[in-house]
Design a protein around this motif. Structure first.
Motif, PDB file in Angstrom:
ATOM      1  N   UNK A 118       0.834  -1.208   0.000  1.00 50.72           N
ATOM      2  CA  UNK A 118       0.000   0.000   0.000  1.00 50.72           C
ATOM      3  C   UNK A 118       0.869   1.258   0.000  1.00 50.72           C
ATOM      4  N   UNK A 119       1.906   1.265   0.836  1.00 49.15           N
ATOM      5  CA  UNK A 119       2.794   2.429   0.929  1.00 49.15           C
ATOM      6  C   UNK A 119       3.517   2.653  -0.400  1.00 49.15           C
ATOM      7  N   UNK A 120       3.861   1.583  -1.091  1.00 50.80           N
ATOM      8  CA  UNK A 120       4.589   1.729  -2.360  1.00 50.80           C
ATOM      9  C   UNK A 120       3.727   2.365  -3.443  1.00 50.80           C
ATOM     10  N   UNK A 121       2.406   2.335  -3.257  1.00 47.44           N
ATOM     11  CA  UNK A 121       1.530   3.028  -4.193  1.00 47.44           C
ATOM     12  C   UNK A 121       1.668   4.543  -4.033  1.00 47.44           C
ATOM     13  N   UNK A 122       1.966   4.976  -2.810  1.00 41.97           N
ATOM     14  CA  UNK A 122       2.146   6.403  -2.518  1.00 41.97           C
ATOM     15  C   UNK A 122       3.595   6.812  -2.773  1.00 41.97           C
ATOM     16  N   UNK A 123       4.528   5.939  -2.389  1.00 41.01           N
ATOM     17  CA  UNK A 123       5.958   6.229  -2.463  1.00 41.01           C
ATOM     18  C   UNK A 123       6.640   5.125  -3.269  1.00 41.01           C
ATOM     19  N   UNK A 124       6.643   5.239  -4.598  1.00 44.36           N
ATOM     20  CA  UNK A 124       7.248   4.191  -5.431  1.00 44.36           C
ATOM     21  C   UNK A 124       8.726   3.972  -5.082  1.00 44.36           C
ATOM     22  N   UNK A 125       9.151   2.748  -5.210  1.00 46.39           N
ATOM     23  CA  UNK A 125      10.529   2.402  -4.916  1.00 46.39           C
ATOM     24  C   UNK A 125      10.748   1.949  -3.481  1.00 46.39           C
ATOM     25  N   UNK A 126       9.657   1.890  -2.709  1.00 43.81           N
ATOM     26  CA  UNK A 126       9.731   1.454  -1.320  1.00 43.81           C
ATOM     27  C   UNK A 126      10.175  -0.008  -1.254  1.00 43.81           C
ATOM     28  N   UNK A 127      11.012  -0.329  -0.298  1.00 42.95           N
ATOM     29  CA  UNK A 127      11.442  -1.707  -0.098  1.00 42.95           C
ATOM     30  C   UNK A 127      10.357  -2.474   0.653  1.00 42.95           C
ATOM     31  N   UNK A 128       9.660  -3.349  -0.052  1.00 40.69           N
ATOM     32  CA  UNK A 128       8.613  -4.158   0.566  1.00 40.69           C
ATOM     33  C   UNK A 128       9.229  -5.101   1.596  1.00 40.69           C
ATOM     34  N   UNK A 129      10.422  -5.604   1.305  1.00 38.33           N
ATOM     35  CA  UNK A 129      11.094  -6.523   2.229  1.00 38.33           C
ATOM     36  C   UNK A 129      11.324  -5.868   3.588  1.00 38.33           C
ATOM     37  N   UNK A 130      11.616  -4.573   3.616  1.00 34.86           N
ATOM     38  CA  UNK A 130      11.790  -3.871   4.888  1.00 34.86           C
ATOM     39  C   UNK A 130      10.478  -3.851   5.666  1.00 34.86           C
ATOM     40  N   UNK A 131       9.364  -3.608   4.976  1.00 36.63           N
ATOM     41  CA  UNK A 131       8.062  -3.626   5.632  1.00 36.63           C
ATOM     42  C   UNK A 131       7.738  -5.024   6.160  1.00 36.63           C
ATOM     43  N   UNK A 132       8.079  -6.038   5.374  1.00 36.88           N
ATOM     44  CA  UNK A 132       7.835  -7.418   5.805  1.00 36.88           C
ATOM     45  C   UNK A 132       8.622  -7.714   7.076  1.00 36.88           C
TER      46      UNK A 132
END
Length: 190
Positions: A118-132
């Motif tokens: 969801x955050x990557x939709x607002x801020x492209x390039x976000x590390x999903x692995x960090x959120x995980x």
């Protein structure tokens, strides 16, 4: 920091439901029908979402892979998260025995993945692995009432996390505050 308190509260809710379901599970001959019925339900769900099976490792791995699936990953991650939660609680309620450490880890990873997507939709390039990673650490810590142990266990399991230690600790701090408030509110309500 924004989602630490929310994930902490969800970890507390998971712990409460696990205790409620463990207290209500059958301990007599009704196990002969509740467990086969529950396992049949889990089997049917697993035909469509195979990662619900097992202790949570497959579900957590699915969440890490969600980053590569783009928009489909958000729907897929949410579906896996909901299915793993339902099948874990169903198994406990039906009388199944086992721990909740790795299911808690998987659910936290799922919440982190969905949040990151969801955050990557607002801020492209976000590390999903960090959120995980952060989601797994926060949820595991809150659901086990051991926030620092949850972080250390996750770092040991994954050999990751040193580069995102500060955001993880801030999220855990928010979760600790939220869980303390939730526990106090729950105690006062009783």
């Amino acid at each position: 920091m924004l989602f630490g308190p929310i994930l902490g509260w969800l970890g507390v809710a998971f712990r409460r439901y696990v205790h409620i379901f463990e207290d209500a599970k059958p301990r007599n001959l009704s196990l002969w029908w509740t467990l086969p019925l529950a396992f049949s339900g889990v089997g049917i769900v697993s035909m469509f979402i195979p990662s619900v099976l097992g202790n949570g490792q497959a579900s957590a791995q699915t969440q890490f892979e969600a980053e590569w699936l783009g928009g489909f990953g958000l729907a897929s991650g949410t579906l896996v998260l909901l299915a793993k939660t339902a099948t874990t609680l169903l198994t406990i309620r039906a009388g199944g025995w086992g721990g909740t450490l790795t299911p808690g880890l998987a659910l936290g990873a799922g919440l982190g993945a969905v949040t990151g997507l969801l955050w990557s939709q607002i801020w492209p390039g976000t590390s999903i692995a960090a959120f995980v990673f952060i989601g797994a650490a926060v949820f595991l810590g809150a659901s086990t009432k051991a926030p620092l142990t949850g972080l250390v266990l996750l770092m040991e399991f994954t050999h990751q996390g040193s580069e995102i230690l500060v955001p993880t600790i801030l999220a855990i701090g928010g979760a600790v505050a939220a869980t303390a408030w939730a526990e106090r509110t729950h105690t006062e309500a009783e």
